[in-house]
Design a protein around this motif. Structure first.
Motif, PDB file in Angstrom:
ATOM      1  N   ARG A 336       2.732  -0.039  -2.720  1.00 33.55           N
ATOM      2  CA  ARG A 336       1.724  -0.348  -1.700  1.00 33.55           C
ATOM      3  C   ARG A 336       2.367  -0.555  -0.324  1.00 33.55           C
ATOM      4  NH1 ARG A 336      -1.228  -4.162  -4.492  1.00 33.55           N
ATOM      5  NH2 ARG A 336       0.303  -5.696  -3.890  1.00 33.55           N
ATOM      6  N   ASP A 337       3.583  -1.098  -0.319  1.00 34.51           N
ATOM      7  CA  ASP A 337       4.256  -1.364   0.958  1.00 34.51           C
ATOM      8  C   ASP A 337       4.842  -0.109   1.598  1.00 34.51           C
ATOM      9  OD1 ASP A 337       3.665  -4.007   0.632  1.00 34.51           O
ATOM     10  OD2 ASP A 337       5.620  -4.531  -0.234  1.00 34.51           O
ATOM     11  N   HIS A 338       4.871   0.994   0.847  1.00 34.53           N
ATOM     12  CA  HIS A 338       5.546   2.184   1.367  1.00 34.53           C
ATOM     13  C   HIS A 338       4.654   3.420   1.422  1.00 34.53           C
ATOM     14  CE1 HIS A 338       9.521   0.239   1.303  1.00 34.53           C
ATOM     15  NE2 HIS A 338       9.067  -0.370   0.227  1.00 34.53           N
ATOM     16  N   THR A 339       3.380   3.261   1.074  1.00 32.63           N
ATOM     17  CA  THR A 339       2.474   4.413   1.107  1.00 32.63           C
ATOM     18  C   THR A 339       1.157   4.003   1.770  1.00 32.63           C
ATOM     19  OG1 THR A 339       1.721   3.850  -1.135  1.00 32.63           O
ATOM     20  CG2 THR A 339       3.413   5.528  -0.968  1.00 32.63           C
ATOM     21  N   THR A 340       0.429   4.993   2.246  1.00 34.74           N
ATOM     22  CA  THR A 340      -0.842   4.700   2.912  1.00 34.74           C
ATOM     23  C   THR A 340      -1.936   4.367   1.904  1.00 34.74           C
ATOM     24  OG1 THR A 340      -1.325   7.061   2.900  1.00 34.74           O
ATOM     25  CG2 THR A 340      -0.345   6.162   4.916  1.00 34.74           C
ATOM     26  N   GLU A 341      -1.811   4.876   0.705  1.00 33.89           N
ATOM     27  CA  GLU A 341      -2.730   4.526  -0.387  1.00 33.89           C
ATOM     28  C   GLU A 341      -1.997   4.779  -1.699  1.00 33.89           C
ATOM     29  OE1 GLU A 341      -6.217   7.018  -0.611  1.00 33.89           O
ATOM     30  OE2 GLU A 341      -5.071   8.818  -0.160  1.00 33.89           O
ATOM     31  N   ARG A 342      -2.506   4.145  -2.771  1.00 29.77           N
ATOM     32  CA  ARG A 342      -1.886   4.375  -4.072  1.00 29.77           C
ATOM     33  C   ARG A 342      -2.142   5.810  -4.518  1.00 29.77           C
ATOM     34  NH1 ARG A 342      -4.224   0.214  -8.077  1.00 29.77           N
ATOM     35  NH2 ARG A 342      -5.994   0.305  -6.700  1.00 29.77           N
TER      36      ARG A 342
END
Ligand code: SF4
Ligand code: SF4
Length: 402
Positions: A336-342
């Motif tokens: 979650r901290d490294h992508t815009t959405e799962r």
């Protein structure tokens, strides 16, 4: 398992040190083969919702990033889509587990992953559940479920339930549906029950190779106690382990995913009603891309009366990953901290675009992942279920379930 010493290394900008360290790891050799063509960029599911991909990993290592101490190490789901298109055969499915194994003694291992390793080590399953509860799902199946320890006669199908169908409530629904379908078809089958331990493939891909090797010893010792013709599992990760990890080590079993067991039997399924459903199907990476099985699930879906299959744009070889492979099942907080959405949210949006009533899956990781993503993306009306649940429903007379 946890007391190896970690020695941080200082890498030189644009130097070969990073590649030398990774190439020295068995499985890590191919990272430096990348020549930057960019073919992987469009197909990496993590890159599609973030800033990732083999080319970027290669560049970061080239410019001084210590992959062993970087969060990028844990984002790859080992989905295999980059390897499918890479002209240089840069193999992230081998590279990432190798580097993760080397990094396990360091401070950067995500806490949730460590917890899963510990639970698997102590209890033989990722849930940390008492093994005595392994067969609890069978209560309420409505048909007898044979446990080999209690009835050790030879059996045709040893059904290897694996963790999510054993312990997750939605997986247990699917396990009960399988029990009813298998019994209706007259399949001679049984389970290990409390003797079953996870096959551990996702723990291996997340870096815990030592734990995986221990599990192989335990599992094969248990299997040696019984006579069976085939092992069938609902879990593509377990299936992958049996086919691609157990066999090369000399443990040769006829292994099938449950869709491969049932697809040749569709003509014998006693259908009781039409379901009137438009469905779309998500190919599990470890059944499709990694093991080449795309047709068995579709054969089953197309045989269910009243089910109309519509494909998503990304399907079969180019199917988008649910985000659960390679340890991703336990790393949603980090992702979650490294992508815009799962990744599961992206996939649910793709499923909703087809106008389907149901997103159908055949991997135990995916029902909870996608059901959760359907809620978080506002697609609560998109039902998520396993193929076996639709088969079971179409075999029951009465109103369709929801
Ligand atoms: S294996 Fe999948 S997630 Fe990992 S880098 Fe390749 S395409 Fe991306
Ligand atoms: S497809 Fe292969 S060679 Fe091309 S950029 Fe990606 S990893 Fe490098």
């Amino acid at each position: 398992m946890w007391n190896r010493m970690f020695e941080p290394r200082v890498l030189t900008d644009y130097g070969p040190d990073g590649f030398l360290a990774i190439s020295a790891l068995p499985g890590g050799e191919s990272l430096e083969w990348c020549y930057g063509c960019g073919k992987c960029v469009a197909v990496c599911p993590v890159d599609i919702v973030g800033d990732y991909g083999p080319r970027k990993i290669h560049r970061k290592v080239q410019t001084g990033t210590d992959l062993m101490a970087d969060s990028d190490l844990w984002l790859c789901t080992t989905c295999g889509n980059c390897l499918r298109v890479c002209p240089k055969q840069v193999d992230m499915i081998s590279i990432m587990p190798a580097v993760r194994e080397a990094a396990l003694t360091g401070p950067g291992v995500p806490a949730e992953l460590q917890e899963v390793f510990e639970k698997t080590f102590r209890y033989g399953n990722a849930f940390g559940q008492n093994q005595r509860r392994r067969a609890q799902w069978s209560e309420g199946a409505g048909v007898p479920v044979r446990i080999l320890a209690k009835d050790p006669r030879p059996v045709d199908v040893l059904f290897y339930v694996e963790d999510y169908w054993s312990f997750h409530p939605r997986g247990q629904d699917a396990a009960r549906a399988f029990a009813r379908v298998a019994s209706a078809l007259g399949i001679d089958w049984a389970i290990l029950g409390p003797e079953e331990k996870t096959l551990g493939d996702s723990q291996r891909l997340a870096g815990e190779k030592g734990l995986f090797e221990d599990l192989i010893e335990d599992v094969t010792a248990t299997l040696a106690k019984y006579e069976f013709a085939r092992i069938v599992t609902p879990d593509p990760h377990g299936f992958n382990a049996l086919v691609n990890e157990y066999r090369p080590r000399g443990h040769v079993f006829e292994a099938l995913h449950y869709t491969q067991l049932l697809a040749p039997l569709v003509g014998q399924i006693p259908w009781a009603r039409e379901l009137d459903l438009r469905v779309t199907f998500h190919d599990p990476c470890y059944l499709g891309r990694q093991n080449g099985e795309y047709d068995a699930p579709r054969t089953l879906l197309e045989a269910i009366p009243g089910v109309h299959l519509v494909e998503m744009g990304r399907c079969r070889e180019n199917a988008y990953c649910c985000g659960g492979g390679g340890g991703g099942m336990w790393l949603d907080a980090l992702t979650r901290d490294h992508t815009t959405e799962r990744l599961s949210e992206r996939r649910v949006r793709e499923a909703a675009q087809t106008g389907a009533d149901v997103l159908v899956v055949c991997c135990p990781y995916e029902v909870p992942r996608f059901a959760d993503a359907a809620k978080s993306t506002g697609h609560e009306d998109l039902r998520v279920c396993d193929i076996i649940e639709l088969i079971d429903e179409a075999m029951q007379s009465g109103a369709p379930g929801g």
